[in-house]
Design an enzyme around this catalytic site. Sequence first.
Site, mmCIF file in Angstrom:
data_model
loop_
_atom_site.group_PDB
_atom_site.id
_atom_site.type_symbol
_atom_site.label_atom_id
_atom_site.label_comp_id
_atom_site.label_asym_id
_atom_site.label_seq_id
_atom_site.Cartn_x
_atom_site.Cartn_y
_atom_site.Cartn_z
ATOM 1 N N LYS A 192 -11.978 -25.783 34.362
ATOM 2 C CA LYS A 192 -11.623 -24.691 35.283
ATOM 3 C C LYS A 192 -12.180 -23.355 34.807
ATOM 4 C CE LYS A 192 -8.372 -23.094 32.390
ATOM 5 N NZ LYS A 192 -8.162 -21.744 31.852
ATOM 6 N N THR A 249 -6.570 -19.076 36.993
ATOM 7 C CA THR A 249 -7.692 -18.563 36.211
ATOM 8 C C THR A 249 -8.756 -17.915 37.087
ATOM 9 O OG1 THR A 249 -7.299 -20.445 34.745
ATOM 10 C CG2 THR A 249 -9.243 -19.154 34.319
#
Length: 340
Positions: A192, A249
Amino acid sequence: MASVAVLGAGSWGTALSIVLADNQHDVRLWTHRKEQADEINTNNKNERYLKDATIPSSITAYTDLTEAVKDVTAVVLVVPTKAIREVCQQLKEALSNKVTLIHATKGIDPDSLKRVSEMIDEELPDKLYEDVVVLSGPSHAEEVGLRQPTTVTVSSATMSEAEKAQDLFINEHFRVYTNPDVIGVELGGALKNIIALGAGISDGLGYGDNAKSALITRGLAEIARLGSSMGAKPLTFAGLTGVGDLIVTCTSPHSRNYRAGHMLGKGQPLEEVLEHMGMVVEGVRTTNAAYQLSKQQQVEMPITAGIEEILFNHAHPKDVVDQLMTRGRRHEMEDLSNIL
């Protein structure tokens, strides 16, 4: 009450130490910098890494690794991916008893293409731990340090070890689930960061929410494709360590990877970005590792390949976006089948 050594006094290591201290554990926080240890022990602060948090006085900082791990029942590794092997080699000499071993590092080694738990297994003898536990999920250290509600996952091939970690950390602010899919949990947490770099680049270029939403969604498809090819359970990527970590994120200025990407999108060269950040940006090394893995596994990862070009071959971000937007036609459900 357990005795726990947290190895790594960056933002995440400090935040996890606060969680453990809130649970009344004896917490030893190891750093290799004396001035940082003195600041923690004297002022109950870690200004560089977690400036808004007050560190409980029950946490003691150490610079001597042997002293930090003496007679502990659990060790939590929270050092950058590039330091994992070195710290494990030191730990092998310092530990004298078997411990619950947990790592909370999100990355892949671009040299060996190993996940963090694989590197730990290669460096530490079996007599020191039963099985590695991975702690991962959508968790900004800045919010954890302020005791804002956070939910994470712990994973191990030995479920009893995951449950020990769950018991160590879980409280009213920090909810912990278990998941047996170590590969999926580790890959979701590592990959990610690549997409977060892309989200920052997109915003830095001045593109809007449409572009970023597409990037996150298509990025999830890439993560699931590679993860499935490496033995992960596809549904893991629909959980906290997949889509959950991806959202947090890619959408927050707390994220180092997002901030680094934003500067790249504004036209700053990588060397200047990393110097300005002053902290490890795991997504940079992980991009190179994932790019190599995609070739090895024969998995198509166009976003990762594009970010690889930006980071390491000086491609202009806008040119990469144009290339992604003009790729050949695809059927969306072919990709979504990896996570459904």
